[in-house]
Scaffold this motif. Structure first.
Motif, PDB file in Angstrom:
ATOM      1  N   SER A 180     -60.736 -52.597  55.316  1.00  0.00           N
ATOM      2  CA  SER A 180     -61.042 -51.644  56.395  1.00  0.00           C
ATOM      3  C   SER A 180     -60.292 -50.324  56.227  1.00  0.00           C
ATOM      4  O   SER A 180     -60.803 -49.260  56.582  1.00  0.00           O
ATOM      5  CB  SER A 180     -60.728 -52.251  57.765  1.00  0.00           C
ATOM      6  OG  SER A 180     -59.348 -52.493  57.920  1.00  0.00           O
ATOM      7  N   THR A 181     -59.075 -50.383  55.680  1.00  0.00           N
ATOM      8  CA  THR A 181     -58.317 -49.146  55.449  1.00  0.00           C
ATOM      9  C   THR A 181     -59.087 -48.218  54.523  1.00  0.00           C
ATOM     10  O   THR A 181     -59.159 -47.006  54.749  1.00  0.00           O
ATOM     11  CB  THR A 181     -56.940 -49.458  54.835  1.00  0.00           C
ATOM     12  OG1 THR A 181     -56.208 -50.308  55.725  1.00  0.00           O
ATOM     13  CG2 THR A 181     -56.133 -48.181  54.617  1.00  0.00           C
ATOM     14  N   ALA A 182     -59.686 -48.797  53.473  1.00  0.00           N
ATOM     15  CA  ALA A 182     -60.442 -47.988  52.510  1.00  0.00           C
ATOM     16  C   ALA A 182     -61.831 -47.621  53.019  1.00  0.00           C
ATOM     17  O   ALA A 182     -62.280 -46.484  52.866  1.00  0.00           O
ATOM     18  CB  ALA A 182     -60.561 -48.741  51.188  1.00  0.00           C
TER      19      ALA A 182
ATOM     20  N   SER B 194     -60.765 -44.063  44.875  1.00  0.00           N
ATOM     21  CA  SER B 194     -60.258 -44.568  43.602  1.00  0.00           C
ATOM     22  C   SER B 194     -58.734 -44.701  43.632  1.00  0.00           C
ATOM     23  O   SER B 194     -58.174 -45.690  43.151  1.00  0.00           O
ATOM     24  CB  SER B 194     -60.686 -43.628  42.469  1.00  0.00           C
ATOM     25  OG  SER B 194     -60.135 -44.034  41.236  1.00  0.00           O
ATOM     26  N   LEU B 195     -58.040 -43.724  44.232  1.00  0.00           N
ATOM     27  CA  LEU B 195     -56.580 -43.785  44.305  1.00  0.00           C
ATOM     28  C   LEU B 195     -56.120 -44.926  45.198  1.00  0.00           C
ATOM     29  O   LEU B 195     -55.108 -45.581  44.911  1.00  0.00           O
ATOM     30  CB  LEU B 195     -56.006 -42.456  44.822  1.00  0.00           C
ATOM     31  CG  LEU B 195     -54.481 -42.416  44.988  1.00  0.00           C
ATOM     32  CD1 LEU B 195     -53.779 -42.711  43.663  1.00  0.00           C
ATOM     33  CD2 LEU B 195     -54.029 -41.062  45.544  1.00  0.00           C
ATOM     34  N   TYR B 196     -56.856 -45.165  46.294  1.00  0.00           N
ATOM     35  CA  TYR B 196     -56.486 -46.284  47.168  1.00  0.00           C
ATOM     36  C   TYR B 196     -56.490 -47.594  46.374  1.00  0.00           C
ATOM     37  O   TYR B 196     -55.525 -48.362  46.404  1.00  0.00           O
ATOM     38  CB  TYR B 196     -57.451 -46.392  48.350  1.00  0.00           C
ATOM     39  CG  TYR B 196     -57.162 -47.600  49.223  1.00  0.00           C
ATOM     40  CD1 TYR B 196     -56.167 -47.545  50.202  1.00  0.00           C
ATOM     41  CD2 TYR B 196     -57.840 -48.803  49.040  1.00  0.00           C
ATOM     42  CE1 TYR B 196     -55.872 -48.658  50.976  1.00  0.00           C
ATOM     43  CE2 TYR B 196     -57.562 -49.920  49.812  1.00  0.00           C
ATOM     44  CZ  TYR B 196     -56.576 -49.842  50.779  1.00  0.00           C
ATOM     45  OH  TYR B 196     -56.281 -50.952  51.545  1.00  0.00           O
TER      46      TYR B 196
ATOM     47  N   MET C  78     -53.654 -51.588  42.063  1.00  0.00           N
ATOM     48  CA  MET C  78     -53.400 -51.835  40.643  1.00  0.00           C
ATOM     49  C   MET C  78     -51.950 -51.507  40.296  1.00  0.00           C
ATOM     50  O   MET C  78     -51.288 -52.268  39.575  1.00  0.00           O
ATOM     51  CB  MET C  78     -54.349 -50.979  39.794  1.00  0.00           C
ATOM     52  CG  MET C  78     -54.134 -51.125  38.294  1.00  0.00           C
ATOM     53  SD  MET C  78     -55.315 -50.151  37.307  1.00  0.00           S
ATOM     54  CE  MET C  78     -54.770 -48.476  37.666  1.00  0.00           C
ATOM     55  N   ILE C  79     -51.448 -50.402  40.817  1.00  0.00           N
ATOM     56  CA  ILE C  79     -50.067 -49.991  40.551  1.00  0.00           C
ATOM     57  C   ILE C  79     -49.093 -51.071  41.013  1.00  0.00           C
ATOM     58  O   ILE C  79     -48.178 -51.475  40.277  1.00  0.00           O
ATOM     59  CB  ILE C  79     -49.765 -48.654  41.265  1.00  0.00           C
ATOM     60  CG1 ILE C  79     -50.551 -47.511  40.611  1.00  0.00           C
ATOM     61  CG2 ILE C  79     -48.267 -48.342  41.220  1.00  0.00           C
ATOM     62  CD1 ILE C  79     -50.568 -46.229  41.428  1.00  0.00           C
ATOM     63  N   GLY C  80     -49.299 -51.564  42.227  1.00  0.00           N
ATOM     64  CA  GLY C  80     -48.407 -52.590  42.770  1.00  0.00           C
ATOM     65  C   GLY C  80     -48.503 -53.908  42.027  1.00  0.00           C
ATOM     66  O   GLY C  80     -47.494 -54.575  41.787  1.00  0.00           O
TER      67      GLY C  80
ATOM     68  N   SER D 265     -51.554 -44.950  50.775  1.00  0.00           N
ATOM     69  CA  SER D 265     -50.376 -45.714  50.320  1.00  0.00           C
ATOM     70  C   SER D 265     -50.364 -47.140  50.847  1.00  0.00           C
ATOM     71  O   SER D 265     -49.627 -47.988  50.322  1.00  0.00           O
ATOM     72  CB  SER D 265     -49.091 -44.988  50.734  1.00  0.00           C
ATOM     73  OG  SER D 265     -48.866 -45.100  52.129  1.00  0.00           O
ATOM     74  N   VAL D 266     -51.168 -47.425  51.861  1.00  0.00           N
ATOM     75  CA  VAL D 266     -51.288 -48.807  52.342  1.00  0.00           C
ATOM     76  C   VAL D 266     -51.728 -49.710  51.190  1.00  0.00           C
ATOM     77  O   VAL D 266     -51.354 -50.878  51.114  1.00  0.00           O
ATOM     78  CB  VAL D 266     -52.284 -48.884  53.526  1.00  0.00           C
ATOM     79  CG1 VAL D 266     -52.591 -50.336  53.902  1.00  0.00           C
ATOM     80  CG2 VAL D 266     -51.727 -48.143  54.734  1.00  0.00           C
ATOM     81  N   GLY D 267     -52.512 -49.148  50.250  1.00  0.00           N
ATOM     82  CA  GLY D 267     -52.927 -49.917  49.079  1.00  0.00           C
ATOM     83  C   GLY D 267     -51.751 -50.406  48.250  1.00  0.00           C
ATOM     84  O   GLY D 267     -51.787 -51.506  47.692  1.00  0.00           O
TER      85      GLY D 267
END
Length: 490
Positions: A261-263, A286-288, A293-295, A393-395
């Motif tokens: 839902s955030t995205a 894409s950044l979300y 992926m980063i985490g 950044s929630v992602g």
């Protein structure tokens, strides 16, 4: 298979990783379809969220079908027919769903499209039940959560490029800003995906992926390696008798819900508050997903047999390598990436949170939930790009919550592990219901799109509660993640 240390372990895990990529590609691509269909078919915000609802409810329906057949038939489907056969069957079913995108795109039929997504989701549900359990079982039990993070990182590579490729198909240009959306073009990426599903199904059929997982039902199993003790809680009559699973089902529901839902509501927020054109939203979506992926790449460092010093170094370097992948993909897509450089400072918060969690799933779930709540309040109380990056950044803080919840929930279930896994996959429907709820509250006559993110705050508050409660429940069963390596029943 209590622990797979064979020479085929690496190739089996590599094969498994492919389905994680597909799940991510389709899930993130939905966030591009939502604003396009809303705009072209004049839907309300809550109606556009039916895309997420149809896709994620399919997981629940698929899991219920799995459970009923297993209970009324000759036993667990995967144990009977094999794990790789189950994944191959799921891929074929998903391929059939993609065929509906052709008539849906040609006729601009919203209902045909969500029916196709529903069938794709049905196939994914069977794949998820089998693949998550296999990833945990393939290798050292104490690094099961890190392996899930590793496969999750591949999943989020799919989520990172999915929005960009689907945007290319719909708008006709990867750098689209004012181009008119073409719904008829939606069929191309999904028909290609369907063909890939069939190819991978054949690969799975003849792969080294194991067909069976043997359950451990002993209370305590001594490991021959060093002095590690692998614990499995005392066996109960049903999977639902375990507190960690019963509460974990709700945790999966709200976790997938807030992640999606955030995205999926972010495009509406950017259009309403920043007047961002629909064709320019793809790199932010894409950044979300790249944030997940980063985490996950960061958390997966623990899955490798490295020295403590090297792990600490990679814990700092890996997230920026993943961020570099996002920048490279978007630069290739001819997007201006300079507005995203500032995000490098936000990633420092993730690194600190990961270091403080020390690989403990309960501690990580608690810390990351607190960070996500903070990010959501910053997004709601600020404006402009500050609010956009706060919501994105929630992602980062959603990134490792699936392996944390999954590991906590199935730990100690013994022979009930497959049943418990199917219950958890069933709750992926939260991705649809929470999105629908936020979309409903996001109407200007209600909370409005910005304050609708209070829904996410409620979700993360429950996840923080679950972190504390699950740790307590497992300790009562004699399982302590701080002291022993825990085997999740495989």
């Amino acid at each position: 298979m209590e622990q797979n240390n064979s020479k085929n372990y690496g190739s089996a895990l590599l094969t498994l990783i492919t389905v994680f990529f597909f799940w991510g590609f389709v899930a993130a691509s939905n966030d591009i379809l939502i604003p396009v269909f809303k705009e072209k078919l004049h839907l309300e915000q809550w109606q556009s969220q039916m895309i997420s609802l149809a896709f994620y409810v399919a997981y629940t329906v698929g899991s219920i079908i799995y459970f009923v057949i297993s209970k009324t038939g000759d036993g667990d489907i995967l144990n009977k027919y094999g794990y790789k056969n189950g994944i191959a069957a799921g891929l074929i079913l998903s391929a059939l769903g993609t065929l509906l995108f052709y008539p849906a795109a040609e006729t601009a039929s919203f209902y045909l499209m969500i029916t196709g997504l529903f069938i794709v989701g049905l196939g994914f549900s069977l794949q998820q039940i089998a693949a998550n359990a296999l990833v945990v079982a393939l290798g050292d039990p104490k690094t099961g959560a890190q392996r899930l993070s590793l496969t999750g990182g591949v999943n989020n590579f799919g989520t990172t490029i999915g929005p960009l490729l689907v945007s290319l198909a719909i708008f006709g240009s990867v750098s689209a800003k004012t181009q008119e959306a073409s719904i008829s073009a939606v069929k191309f990426p999904y028909l290609i995906l369907g063909a890939l599903f069939l190819v991978v199904a054949v690969i799975f059929k003849f792969s080294s992926v194991p067909d069976k997982i043997h359950s451990i039902t002993d209370d305590v199993v001594e490991s021959p390696e060093e002095d590690t003790i692998v614990l499995v809680a005392k066996e109960k009559k049903s999977a639902l008798d375990y507190t960690q699973l019963a509460l974990g089902m709700i945790a999966i529901f709200v976790y997938v819900g807030v992640e999606v839902s955030t995205a999926s509501n972010l495009p509406e927020f950017m259009k309403e508050k920043l007047n961002t054109p629909t064709g320019s939203i793809a790199p932010f979506i894409s950044l979300y997903w790249a944030s997940l992926m980063i985490g996950r790449w960061t958390a997966s460092v623990g899955a490798f047999n490295l020295s403590d010093g090297m792990k600490k170094l990679l814990g700092v370097v890996t997230p920026y390598i993943a961020f570099g992948v996002f920048l490279a993909v978007n630069r290739i897509a001819q997007h201006d990436v300079t507005p995203f450089y500032i995000y490098a400072f936000v990633i420092m918060v993730l690194i600190a949170a990961d270091y403080l969690s020390k690989g403990n799933p309960a501690r990580q779930l608690l810390i990351f939930s607190g960070c996500a709540i903070t990010a959501l309040f910053i997004g709601m109380l600020s404006s402009g790009m500050v609010s956009v990056f706060a919501f994105i950044s929630v992602g980062l803080f959603c990134s490792t919550l699936w392996p944390c919840i999954y590991t906590l929930a199935v730990t100690g279930l013994g022979k009930h592990t497959n049943e418990g896994s199917s219950f958890l996959i069933m709750m992926i429907m939260g991705g649809g219901f929470i999105s629908l709820l936020q979309g409903y509250l996001g109407d200007p006559s209600r909370l409005g799109i910005q304050w609708s993110y209070l829904v996410g705050v409620g979700c993360f508050a429950y996840l923080a509660f679950y972190a504390i409660k699950a740790k307590s429940a497992l300790k009562a069963q004699g399982i302590d993640f701080d002291k022993v390596a825990v085997k999740s029943g495989h």
